[in-house]
Design a protein around this motif. Structure first.
Motif, PDB file in Angstrom:
ATOM      1  N   PHE A 196       1.040  -1.633  -0.121  1.00  0.00           N
ATOM      2  CA  PHE A 196      -0.594  -0.242  -0.347  1.00  0.00           C
ATOM      3  C   PHE A 196       1.025   1.351   0.272  1.00  0.00           C
ATOM      4  CE2 PHE A 196      -2.827   3.570   2.309  1.00  0.00           C
ATOM      5  CZ  PHE A 196      -3.574   3.572   1.068  1.00  0.00           C
ATOM      6  N   HIS A 197       0.555   2.178  -1.044  1.00  0.00           N
ATOM      7  CA  HIS A 197       1.171   3.527  -1.091  1.00  0.00           C
ATOM      8  C   HIS A 197       0.793   4.591  -1.105  1.00  0.00           C
ATOM      9  CE1 HIS A 197       4.968   1.404  -2.707  1.00  0.00           C
ATOM     10  NE2 HIS A 197       3.603   0.366  -4.347  1.00  0.00           N
ATOM     11  N   PRO A 198       0.681   5.523   0.349  1.00  0.00           N
ATOM     12  CA  PRO A 198      -0.206   6.536   0.662  1.00  0.00           C
ATOM     13  C   PRO A 198       0.474   7.643  -0.472  1.00  0.00           C
ATOM     14  CG  PRO A 198       1.072   5.528   2.977  1.00  0.00           C
ATOM     15  CD  PRO A 198       1.487   4.216   1.414  1.00  0.00           C
ATOM     16  N   ASP A 199      -0.285   8.028   0.091  1.00  0.00           N
ATOM     17  CA  ASP A 199      -0.761   9.683  -1.549  1.00  0.00           C
ATOM     18  C   ASP A 199       0.341  11.159  -0.779  1.00  0.00           C
ATOM     19  OD1 ASP A 199      -2.105   7.918  -3.438  1.00  0.00           O
ATOM     20  OD2 ASP A 199      -3.821   9.149  -2.821  1.00  0.00           O
ATOM     21  N   GLY A 200       0.127  10.270   0.630  1.00  0.00           N
ATOM     22  CA  GLY A 200       0.476  12.112   1.113  1.00  0.00           C
ATOM     23  C   GLY A 200       0.732  12.300   3.295  1.00  0.00           C
ATOM     24  N   ALA A 201       0.305  13.078   3.614  1.00  0.00           N
ATOM     25  CA  ALA A 201       0.292  13.579   4.825  1.00  0.00           C
ATOM     26  C   ALA A 201      -1.514  12.669   5.176  1.00  0.00           C
ATOM     27  CB  ALA A 201       0.627  14.672   5.263  1.00  0.00           C
ATOM     28  N   TRP A 247     -26.312  18.999  28.401  1.00  0.00           N
ATOM     29  CA  TRP A 247     -25.827  18.328  27.518  1.00  0.00           C
ATOM     30  C   TRP A 247     -24.287  17.739  27.669  1.00  0.00           C
ATOM     31  CZ3 TRP A 247     -28.757  21.090  25.200  1.00  0.00           C
ATOM     32  CH2 TRP A 247     -28.306  22.202  24.512  1.00  0.00           C
ATOM     33  N   VAL A 248     -23.807  17.270  26.897  1.00  0.00           N
ATOM     34  CA  VAL A 248     -22.290  17.327  26.682  1.00  0.00           C
ATOM     35  C   VAL A 248     -22.333  16.545  25.381  1.00  0.00           C
ATOM     36  CG1 VAL A 248     -20.531  15.738  27.094  1.00  0.00           C
ATOM     37  CG2 VAL A 248     -21.879  16.686  29.183  1.00  0.00           C
ATOM     38  N   THR A 249     -21.692  17.162  24.286  1.00  0.00           N
ATOM     39  CA  THR A 249     -21.119  16.919  23.133  1.00  0.00           C
ATOM     40  C   THR A 249     -19.675  16.474  23.475  1.00  0.00           C
ATOM     41  OG1 THR A 249     -20.871  18.511  22.367  1.00  0.00           O
ATOM     42  CG2 THR A 249     -22.700  17.883  22.372  1.00  0.00           C
ATOM     43  N   ARG A 250     -19.673  15.394  22.167  1.00  0.00           N
ATOM     44  CA  ARG A 250     -18.210  15.013  21.992  1.00  0.00           C
ATOM     45  C   ARG A 250     -17.677  15.175  20.726  1.00  0.00           C
ATOM     46  NH1 ARG A 250     -15.600   9.358  20.629  1.00  0.00           N
ATOM     47  NH2 ARG A 250     -13.721   9.831  20.822  1.00  0.00           N
ATOM     48  N   GLU A 251     -16.619  15.312  20.111  1.00  0.00           N
ATOM     49  CA  GLU A 251     -15.730  15.594  18.604  1.00  0.00           C
ATOM     50  C   GLU A 251     -14.632  14.617  18.657  1.00  0.00           C
ATOM     51  OE1 GLU A 251     -15.543  18.776  17.286  1.00  0.00           O
ATOM     52  OE2 GLU A 251     -17.292  19.768  17.907  1.00  0.00           O
ATOM     53  N   ALA A 252     -14.172  13.293  18.481  1.00  0.00           N
ATOM     54  CA  ALA A 252     -13.115  13.027  18.534  1.00  0.00           C
ATOM     55  C   ALA A 252     -12.359  13.646  16.618  1.00  0.00           C
ATOM     56  CB  ALA A 252     -13.810  11.073  17.823  1.00  0.00           C
ATOM     57  N   GLN A 253     -10.588  13.547  17.157  1.00  0.00           N
ATOM     58  CA  GLN A 253      -9.890  13.602  15.878  1.00  0.00           C
ATOM     59  C   GLN A 253      -9.718  12.468  15.198  1.00  0.00           C
ATOM     60  OE1 GLN A 253      -6.819  15.261  17.786  1.00  0.00           O
ATOM     61  NE2 GLN A 253      -4.833  15.340  16.521  1.00  0.00           N
ATOM     62  N   MET A 254      -9.647  12.491  13.926  1.00  0.00           N
ATOM     63  CA  MET A 254      -9.638  11.650  13.097  1.00  0.00           C
ATOM     64  C   MET A 254      -9.279  12.104  12.046  1.00  0.00           C
ATOM     65  SD  MET A 254     -12.402   9.528  14.265  1.00  0.00           S
ATOM     66  CE  MET A 254     -12.727   8.817  12.999  1.00  0.00           C
ATOM     67  N   GLN A 255      -8.182  10.760  11.573  1.00  0.00           N
ATOM     68  CA  GLN A 255      -7.106  11.584   9.624  1.00  0.00           C
ATOM     69  C   GLN A 255      -7.960  10.347   9.334  1.00  0.00           C
ATOM     70  OE1 GLN A 255      -3.952   8.300  10.591  1.00  0.00           O
ATOM     71  NE2 GLN A 255      -4.807   6.916  12.731  1.00  0.00           N
ATOM     72  N   HIS A 256      -7.784  10.194   7.737  1.00  0.00           N
ATOM     73  CA  HIS A 256      -7.933  10.760   6.654  1.00  0.00           C
ATOM     74  C   HIS A 256      -6.665   9.757   5.882  1.00  0.00           C
ATOM     75  CE1 HIS A 256     -10.456   9.835   2.661  1.00  0.00           C
ATOM     76  NE2 HIS A 256      -9.368  10.280   2.691  1.00  0.00           N
ATOM     77  N   VAL A 257      -6.903   8.694   5.339  1.00  0.00           N
ATOM     78  CA  VAL A 257      -5.864   8.337   4.494  1.00  0.00           C
ATOM     79  C   VAL A 257      -5.825   7.506   3.210  1.00  0.00           C
ATOM     80  CG1 VAL A 257      -3.740   6.259   4.508  1.00  0.00           C
ATOM     81  CG2 VAL A 257      -4.016   8.172   6.909  1.00  0.00           C
TER      82      VAL A 257
END
Length: 205
Positions: A52-57, A143-153
Motif C-alpha cells: 500500500f502506497h499512501p498518497d501523502g500526509a 448535555w455533553v457533546t464530543r468530537e473525536a480527532q480523525m485521520q483520513h488516509v
C-alpha cells in the motif's frame, strides 16, 4: 518499461499489456474483470507482493459533534452541578466498506504501511469513557457533546501476481480510509438551554 498511470475513471482501464488500474468499489470493466474487493482479498493470498502506497500526509480533522450520555434536567429552583457519565466509541470507514480489524491480507498491509509512513498505529475503533460535570441553571437542560480527532488516509495498493490474474500481472487499486486518531484527545463541550414546555411536563411534572 512499465508505465504506471492512475486514470480518473470509474471503471477498470488498461495501463500496459500486463497491468491495470481499478477504481470505484464493487465495479469492473467487464464480467471477467475483478472488483476492488476481489483484488484486495488476493493481497498476500495469491500475490507475489502486495504494497500500500499512501498518497501523502494524513489529513487530520475533527469528527462530527454528537451528544454523549443522558441529558440533565434541572427542575429545582437552584443551580445544580450534574455529573454526566458517558462512553462513546468511534469507528472507521473506508472506500470499500470493509473492516480493517483483521491481522492478515490487505488489512495488515495497510496498517503496517501506516505505521511505517506516519510512525503511529491505525485504530479501527476507539472507545472513550468519562464523567463530565455540567452546571445547569433552574428550568434548564444540560448535555455533553464530543468530537473525536480523525485521520483520513488515501493511497494505492500495488499487487503483483505470479501469473496473469484476469489478464494482468499487476493491478493498482485506489483505497482511502478514515479512522480515529490514536492517543489523540477528543473535544468535549457542555451545553445548556431552557427546557421546553413539553420537557418540563415530561421531567418536572
Amino acid at each position: 518499461m512499465t508505465v504506471k498511470v492512475r486514470l480518473p475513471l470509474l471503471l477498470a482501464a488498461l495501463v500496459t499489456a500486463g497491468s491495470a488500474v481499478l477504481s470505484a468499489p464493487g465495479t469492473a470493466l467487464a464480467e471477467d474483470q475483478p472488483t476492488i474487493r476481489e483484488l484486495l482479498d488476493k493481497c498476500d493470498n495469491g500475490t507475489d507482493s502486495c504494497v500500500f502506497h499512501p498518497d501523502g500526509a494524513a489529513e487530520i480533522s475533527m469528527g462530527e459533534s454528537h451528544q454523549v450520555g443522558d441529558s440533565a434536567f434541572n427542575c429545582t429552583p437552584d443551580s445544580q452541578t450534574t455529573t454526566v457519565g458517558w462512553s462513546d466509541t468511534t469507528g472507521e470507514s473506508n472506500s470499500v466498506g470493509v473492516s480493517l480489524t483483521a491481522e492478515y491480507g490487505f488489512s495488515l498491509v495497510f496498517k503496517m504501511s501506516i505505521t511505517a509512513t506516519y510512525g503511529h498505529t491505525w485504530e479501527s475503533s476507539h472507545t472513550e469513557s468519562e464523567l463530565t460535570a455540567v452546571n445547569v441553571r433552574p428550568g434548564e437542560v444540560g448535555w455533553v457533546t464530543r468530537e473525536a480527532q480523525m485521520q483520513h488516509v488515501s493511497g494505492t495498493y500495488e499487487l503483483h501476481f505470479p501469473d496473469r490474474f484476469h489478464g494482468h500481472y499487476y493491478w493498482y487499486v485506489p483505497f482511502d480510509a478514515t479512522g480515529p486518531m490514536p492517543d489523540a484527545p477528543s473535544t468535549k463541550t457542555q451545553h445548556t438551554r431552557a427546557m421546553t414546555d413539553q420537557e418540563k411536563a415530561d421531567h418536572c411534572g
